[in-house]
Design a protein around this motif. Sequence first.
Motif, PDB file in Angstrom:
ATOM      1  N   ALA A 186      35.907  28.781  44.534  1.00  0.00           N
ATOM      2  CA  ALA A 186      36.127  29.017  43.188  1.00  0.00           C
ATOM      3  C   ALA A 186      35.285  30.547  42.798  1.00  0.00           C
ATOM      4  CB  ALA A 186      34.486  28.393  42.155  1.00  0.00           C
ATOM      5  N   THR A 187      34.304  31.555  43.143  1.00  0.00           N
ATOM      6  CA  THR A 187      34.127  32.254  43.514  1.00  0.00           C
ATOM      7  C   THR A 187      34.865  33.088  43.488  1.00  0.00           C
ATOM      8  OG1 THR A 187      31.829  32.357  44.119  1.00  0.00           O
ATOM      9  CG2 THR A 187      32.648  34.241  44.197  1.00  0.00           C
ATOM     10  N   ALA A 188      35.953  33.350  44.422  1.00  0.00           N
ATOM     11  CA  ALA A 188      37.529  34.267  45.271  1.00  0.00           C
ATOM     12  C   ALA A 188      38.101  34.318  43.857  1.00  0.00           C
ATOM     13  CB  ALA A 188      37.451  33.690  45.779  1.00  0.00           C
ATOM     14  N   ALA A 189      38.300  32.519  43.041  1.00  0.00           N
ATOM     15  CA  ALA A 189      39.085  32.893  42.417  1.00  0.00           C
ATOM     16  C   ALA A 189      38.591  33.551  40.796  1.00  0.00           C
ATOM     17  CB  ALA A 189      39.596  30.929  41.520  1.00  0.00           C
ATOM     18  N   PHE A 190      37.427  33.088  40.188  1.00  0.00           N
ATOM     19  CA  PHE A 190      36.550  34.429  39.360  1.00  0.00           C
ATOM     20  C   PHE A 190      36.340  35.698  39.521  1.00  0.00           C
ATOM     21  CE2 PHE A 190      33.128  35.776  37.657  1.00  0.00           C
ATOM     22  CZ  PHE A 190      32.833  35.044  36.431  1.00  0.00           C
ATOM     23  N   PHE A 191      36.511  35.741  40.639  1.00  0.00           N
ATOM     24  CA  PHE A 191      36.943  37.561  41.022  1.00  0.00           C
ATOM     25  C   PHE A 191      38.146  37.928  40.285  1.00  0.00           C
ATOM     26  CE2 PHE A 191      33.190  37.256  44.012  1.00  0.00           C
ATOM     27  CZ  PHE A 191      32.306  37.456  43.338  1.00  0.00           C
ATOM     28  N   VAL A 192      38.441  36.923  40.650  1.00  0.00           N
ATOM     29  CA  VAL A 192      40.762  36.982  40.598  1.00  0.00           C
ATOM     30  C   VAL A 192      40.500  37.522  38.406  1.00  0.00           C
ATOM     31  CG1 VAL A 192      42.916  36.754  40.320  1.00  0.00           C
ATOM     32  CG2 VAL A 192      41.676  36.187  42.600  1.00  0.00           C
ATOM     33  N   GLY A 193      39.943  36.039  38.614  1.00  0.00           N
ATOM     34  CA  GLY A 193      40.200  35.645  37.234  1.00  0.00           C
ATOM     35  C   GLY A 193      39.198  37.219  35.377  1.00  0.00           C
ATOM     36  N   VAL A 194      38.695  37.607  36.632  1.00  0.00           N
ATOM     37  CA  VAL A 194      37.817  38.675  35.790  1.00  0.00           C
ATOM     38  C   VAL A 194      38.327  39.909  35.825  1.00  0.00           C
ATOM     39  CG1 VAL A 194      35.715  37.057  35.505  1.00  0.00           C
ATOM     40  CG2 VAL A 194      35.874  39.257  37.416  1.00  0.00           C
ATOM     41  N   PHE A 195      39.588  40.028  36.638  1.00  0.00           N
ATOM     42  CA  PHE A 195      40.335  41.452  36.854  1.00  0.00           C
ATOM     43  C   PHE A 195      40.638  42.003  35.633  1.00  0.00           C
ATOM     44  CE2 PHE A 195      43.347  44.192  37.987  1.00  0.00           C
ATOM     45  CZ  PHE A 195      42.635  45.427  39.090  1.00  0.00           C
ATOM     46  N   PRO A 196      41.238  40.916  34.746  1.00  0.00           N
ATOM     47  CA  PRO A 196      41.547  42.089  33.388  1.00  0.00           C
ATOM     48  C   PRO A 196      40.912  42.601  32.676  1.00  0.00           C
ATOM     49  CG  PRO A 196      43.101  39.315  33.745  1.00  0.00           C
ATOM     50  CD  PRO A 196      41.889  39.503  34.218  1.00  0.00           C
ATOM     51  N   ALA A 197      39.587  41.377  31.749  1.00  0.00           N
ATOM     52  CA  ALA A 197      37.963  42.995  32.021  1.00  0.00           C
ATOM     53  C   ALA A 197      38.359  43.811  31.969  1.00  0.00           C
ATOM     54  CB  ALA A 197      37.013  41.394  31.986  1.00  0.00           C
ATOM     55  N   ASN A 198      38.718  43.270  33.361  1.00  0.00           N
ATOM     56  CA  ASN A 198      38.445  44.974  34.195  1.00  0.00           C
ATOM     57  C   ASN A 198      38.715  46.414  33.881  1.00  0.00           C
ATOM     58  OD1 ASN A 198      35.553  44.773  35.440  1.00  0.00           O
ATOM     59  ND2 ASN A 198      36.492  43.827  37.083  1.00  0.00           N
ATOM     60  N   VAL A 199      40.773  45.921  34.068  1.00  0.00           N
ATOM     61  CA  VAL A 199      41.360  46.684  33.628  1.00  0.00           C
ATOM     62  C   VAL A 199      41.062  46.712  32.199  1.00  0.00           C
ATOM     63  CG1 VAL A 199      43.979  46.645  32.848  1.00  0.00           C
ATOM     64  CG2 VAL A 199      42.667  45.841  35.427  1.00  0.00           C
ATOM     65  N   LYS A 200      40.317  46.144  30.879  1.00  0.00           N
ATOM     66  CA  LYS A 200      40.483  46.008  29.838  1.00  0.00           C
ATOM     67  C   LYS A 200      38.994  48.194  29.348  1.00  0.00           C
ATOM     68  CE  LYS A 200      39.025  44.359  25.250  1.00  0.00           C
ATOM     69  NZ  LYS A 200      38.208  45.782  25.213  1.00  0.00           N
TER      70      LYS A 200
END
Length: 126
Positions: free
Chosen positions: A71-85
């Motif tokens: 779930a943590t791996a998925a979370f890290f993928v999921g928050v990637f758009p915030a890092n792009v922003k």
Amino acid sequence: MPRSERSSLLLAGLLATAGAAHFAAPRQFDGIVPRALPGGPRAWTYASGAAELALAAGVALPRTRKAAALATAAFFVGVFPANVKMAVDWRRRPAPQRAAAFGRLPLQVPLVLWARGVAKSADSRA
């Protein structure tokens, strides 16, 4: 303490620290919440902080480690758009801030791989 146990606890510590930071200094996280998400940024800041704290607890406990690490791996993928922003928003800031924002982008890859490695280690110990 075996290396895999240390790695798990370090990942849990990273998640717990990041999760607590969302509550201690939410304003810095509000600004990177993608506008496309429904609701206010503060709700997403608190939700992601709570998720990180829950993931930290799950990764720290051997019984739930594998599922929490995946779930943590998925979370890290999921928050990637915030890092792009953040990188896009900070492209005109001073060089050190700009470097930090853009530097976060490739760091997501080792974070995802780390979480997957923790899950794999938990699976092999089961």
